[in-house]
Scaffold this motif. Structure first.
Motif, PDB file in Angstrom:
ATOM      1  N   SER A  97       0.814  -1.209   0.000  1.00 46.74           N
ATOM      2  CA  SER A  97       0.000   0.000   0.000  1.00 46.74           C
ATOM      3  C   SER A  97       0.853   1.268   0.000  1.00 46.74           C
ATOM      4  O   SER A  97       0.434   2.297  -0.517  1.00 46.74           O
ATOM      5  N   LYS A  98       2.033   1.186   0.565  1.00 43.66           N
ATOM      6  CA  LYS A  98       2.946   2.328   0.527  1.00 43.66           C
ATOM      7  C   LYS A  98       3.599   2.471  -0.845  1.00 43.66           C
ATOM      8  O   LYS A  98       3.921   3.567  -1.274  1.00 43.66           O
ATOM      9  N   LEU A  99       3.782   1.343  -1.530  1.00 47.71           N
ATOM     10  CA  LEU A  99       4.476   1.321  -2.815  1.00 47.71           C
ATOM     11  C   LEU A  99       3.560   1.637  -3.993  1.00 47.71           C
ATOM     12  O   LEU A  99       3.955   2.346  -4.924  1.00 47.71           O
ATOM     13  N   ALA A 100       2.327   1.148  -3.967  1.00 46.10           N
ATOM     14  CA  ALA A 100       1.426   1.249  -5.115  1.00 46.10           C
ATOM     15  C   ALA A 100       0.236   2.161  -4.818  1.00 46.10           C
ATOM     16  O   ALA A 100      -0.135   2.362  -3.669  1.00 46.10           O
ATOM     17  N   ASP A 101      -0.366   2.654  -5.894  1.00 43.84           N
ATOM     18  CA  ASP A 101      -1.556   3.497  -5.768  1.00 43.84           C
ATOM     19  C   ASP A 101      -2.763   2.692  -5.283  1.00 43.84           C
ATOM     20  O   ASP A 101      -3.640   3.219  -4.617  1.00 43.84           O
ATOM     21  N   ARG A 102      -2.783   1.409  -5.661  1.00 42.19           N
ATOM     22  CA  ARG A 102      -3.961   0.584  -5.406  1.00 42.19           C
ATOM     23  C   ARG A 102      -3.527  -0.803  -4.966  1.00 42.19           C
ATOM     24  O   ARG A 102      -2.595  -1.369  -5.508  1.00 42.19           O
ATOM     25  N   VAL A 103      -4.244  -1.361  -3.960  1.00 36.28           N
ATOM     26  CA  VAL A 103      -3.972  -2.709  -3.471  1.00 36.28           C
ATOM     27  C   VAL A 103      -5.284  -3.492  -3.458  1.00 36.28           C
ATOM     28  O   VAL A 103      -6.308  -2.985  -3.005  1.00 36.28           O
ATOM     29  N   ALA A 104      -5.209  -4.716  -3.958  1.00 38.07           N
ATOM     30  CA  ALA A 104      -6.362  -5.613  -3.928  1.00 38.07           C
ATOM     31  C   ALA A 104      -5.884  -6.995  -3.487  1.00 38.07           C
ATOM     32  O   ALA A 104      -4.728  -7.359  -3.703  1.00 38.07           O
TER      33      ALA A 104
END
Length: 180
Positions: A97-104
């Motif tokens: 979540s810190k690295l990417a815009d979106r997490v699923a």
């Protein structure tokens, strides 16, 4: 790819009406000996349901600590979507979540137990993380139809997933849960 990995190929026809994505593509998935067929089927479905330019399986598969099972990179190489499979630890979601815009997260396990395992843990932007699951028995039905070479039709409309895999015709609602 690990020694002893089993390669599965998928000729995919994707019609995701909800997102306006209509594609045909070939997909090769290496199933590591420690990876269950249910995990691999869920990984392939996540790839299809998240399909967009720049999507790829993570370099290390299930054994990687640096990348998720599926990710999306933009043209600069930055990770824009971090997509986990199964039952990832809260720490991995925090990192992603810190690295990417979106997490699923796509799971073939009990989503209530997974959400409970994250409770009280530090997860960056937890309220933005979407956990998706399927009706009980859906993944098992897909696993039963799995072959080394597969013709697959994936259709999504109004939150309902329709899957044709070999001779099997399956459907399920895509259940969405929030981590935060």
């Amino acid at each position: 790819m690990a020694i002893g990995a089993t390669i599965h190929t998928f000729e995919v026809q994707l019609a995701d009406v909800d997102r306006g994505v209509y594609e045909e593509f070939s997909l090769r998935a290496a199933r590591h000996p420690s990876e269950t067929e249910a995990f691999m089927v869920t990984r392939v479905l996540a790839y299809c349901l998240e399909y967009e330019e720049g999507i790829a399986f993570g370099a290390g598969g299930i054994s990687s600590t640096e990348e998720p099972a599926v990710l999306v990179r933009d043209l600069t190489g930055s990770v824009t979507a971090w997509i986990e499979i199964g039952a990832p630890e809260a720490q991995r979601l925090h990192f992603g979540s810190k690295l990417a815009d979106r997490v699923a997260v796509y799971t073939h396990r009990d989503p209530a137990k997974l959400l409970a395992s994250w409770e009280g843990k530090t997860i960056h932007r937890a309220e933005d993380i979407v956990l998706r699951s399927f009706d009980q028995g859906f993944i098992d039905g897909a696993v039963a139809a799995l072959a080394r070479r597969n013709a697959v039709s994936v259709s999504v409309t109004e939150g309902q997933l329709y899957l044709e895999l070999g001779d099997a015709v399956l459907n399920t609602p895509i259940h969405e849960h929030r981590a935060g």
